[in-house]
Design an enzyme around this catalytic site. Structure first.
Site, PDB file in Angstrom:
ATOM      1  N   HIS A 166      24.070 102.066 -69.458  1.00 55.53           N
ATOM      2  CA  HIS A 166      24.448 102.199 -70.868  1.00 55.53           C
ATOM      3  C   HIS A 166      23.896 101.079 -71.742  1.00 55.53           C
ATOM      4  O   HIS A 166      23.972 101.132 -72.961  1.00 55.53           O
ATOM      5  CB  HIS A 166      25.973 102.246 -70.994  1.00 55.53           C
TER       6      HIS A 166
ATOM      7  N   ASP B  25      21.745 105.653 -74.246  1.00 56.11           N
ATOM      8  CA  ASP B  25      22.944 106.023 -74.996  1.00 56.11           C
ATOM      9  C   ASP B  25      23.534 107.317 -74.443  1.00 56.11           C
ATOM     10  O   ASP B  25      22.828 108.136 -73.835  1.00 56.11           O
ATOM     11  CB  ASP B  25      22.619 106.203 -76.478  1.00 56.11           C
TER      12      ASP B  25
END
Length: 469
Positions: free
Chosen positions: A443, A447
């Site tokens: 992450h 995204d």
């Protein structure tokens, strides 16, 4: 006489050590340039190591069965090539009296990194293994004022491990401080009183490395590269075995990956009805060509086609930079039972569906036979693992180091689903082959919206798979 070093080679990005499995030449034997002189084994590949020069093998430093770090000198070759040179290494052993000229214990901690050849030539193989403990072990010993030769090693042939040095130090200040002053006080030298001055301050650096500025960098360096597994009590009925290389390195890599990558997983369900039909209709034709096209081949082909549209999923964070990979290299996890290896299909987006299937079978077969070359197990930009082949409904795989995402494919099973007729809008129930896919992604770079778009694109391509792939 100038001798040529034969080091333990780097056999892969994540491989830190290798084992000498067999010497193909003996001391005194003549060798040709690029002629294999020994066989090594790592957690991923076995390989023959060629001679870097023509000449004669004058000294073997690492015996068969010993495991040493990458870069460790395992042998010397005399380019002038005389069999008699075999006696040359014995001559340096004469300076063995000079160990007396190396009285201060701290010396070994700073010497080996700068002058490993001196140790190799003047010490026994056991002593070499001890003084050639990892740089981390030597640094910890230097910071704590500990002479490594006093530590009992539990590693291969008495090699001192990080756990050994920490256990020695943590056993109490007496064991750390006393050894230095004891010989110093009653015996002689005014030089040794300097050691007590530093010794009292040594226990403090253990939790926090001594120099303030470097300590932060060093702490992060160690956090990102070193793993200490907790130790648990053994009960009477238990059986204890030392981890083999594959299990040990897998354990280390998994811990380091979880430390570094910010793991998130997204899951999607995919209908395999079209893929299943194409497989049935083409199975006989492919068999005539000697090809067997599995569901995994369809998934790998589809991933290779869409990864270029998702550069973050195919990229990786490097320091404060993002590397957008210029090729699509698929890592395909292979179960060795026990153990796991991930051979790589390089430039997978250049292959047809049948070409992808052939490559998967070829790599998997040679992986199980330990026939892969180093280049075939490195360079992956994206990984696919298939726990579904053993019946797992869905998995949450760990991202391999050096990449930003991994796809886990679940079992493909018949399920009752609700279908909507596009013309009438009426719903009906039907039986379809379907599977859950999970995308594990970092992450920090990928995204959630990007992962969702990637999985949606993969679903669309597999559910409407092209007939001419």
């Amino acid at each position: 006489m100038s001798r040529i070093e034969v080091p333990m080679p780097q056999m892969g990005e994540s491989i830190a050590e290798g084992t000498v499995s067999k010497w193909l030449k003996e001391v005194g034997d003549a060798v040709e340039r690029d002629e294999p002189i020994l066989e090594i084994s790592t957690d991923k590949v076995d390989a023959e190591i060629p001679s870097p020069s023509a000449g004669a093998l004058t000294e073997i430093l690492v015996a068969e069965g010993e495991t040493v770090e990458v870069g460790t000198i395992v042998a010397y070759i005399d380019p002038n090539g005389a069999g008699g040179a075999a006696s040359a290494p014995v001559a340096p052993d004469e300076p063995e009296p000079s160990p007396a000229a190396e009285p201060p214990p701290p010396a070994p901690a700073t010497s080996p990194p700068h002058d490993p050849e001196d140790v190799a030539c003047t010490a026994t193989s056991e002593e070499r293994l001890r003084t050639r403990s990892t740089p981390v072990v030597r640094r910890i010993a230097a910071e704590a004022g500990v002479d490594i030769s006093r530590v009992t090693g539990t590693g291969h042939q008495g090699r001192v491990t990080k756990q050994d040095i920490l256990a020695y130090i943590e056993s109490g200040p007496d064991t750390v401080v006393a050894p230095a002053p004891a010989p110093a006080g009653p015996t002689t030298e005014p030089a040794l009183p300097a050691a007590p001055a530093t010794a009292p301050r040594e226990p403090t650096p253990l939790p926090t490395p001594p120099p303030a500025a470097p300590s932060g960098d060093d702490l992060w360096h160690r956090f990102a590269r070193e793993v200490d597994h907790p130790v648990f009590p053994v009960r009477e009925e238990d059986r204890v075995e030392t981890m083999d290389k594959v299990r040990r390195l897998t354990a280390e890599h998994m811990v380091l990956s979880k430390r570094i990558h910010s793991h998130v997983h997204s899951i999607i369900e995919i209908d395999f009805s079209v893929v299943d039909r194409i497989r049935r209709e083409n199975k006989a034709r492919w068999a005539k060509r000697g090809a067997r096209v599995s569901y995994t081949a369809f998934v790998a082909w589809a991933c290779s086609r869409i990864l270029r549209d998702f550069p973050t999923v195919n990229g990786v964070l490097s320091g404060n930079n993002v590397i957008y990979r210029g090729s699509v290299n698929l890592g395909m996890a292979v179960d060795l039972n026990p153990g796991l290896i991930v051979p790589v299909i390089h430039d997978a987006d250049d292959l047809s569906l049948v070409g992808t299937a052939r490559k998967i079978i070829d790599l998997a077969t040679r992986a199980k036979d330990r026939q892969l070359s180093p280049s075939e197990i490195q360079g992956a930009t994206f990984t696919i693992t298939n726990p579904g082949v053993l019946g797992t409904m869905v998995g949450m795989p760990i991202i391999p180091k050096g990449t930003s995402a991994i796809l886990g494919t679940g079992s493909i099973e018949k399920r009752v689903v609700v279908l909507t007729d596009p013309g009438s809008g009426q719903d009906s129930m039907a039986i379809r082959k379907r599977s859950y896919f999970s995308l594990g992604y970092d992450h920090r770079l990928v995204d959630g919206a990007d992962s969702a778009r990637f999985l949606s694109a993969l679903k669309e391509l597999l559910e409407d798979f092209p007939e001419d792939a």
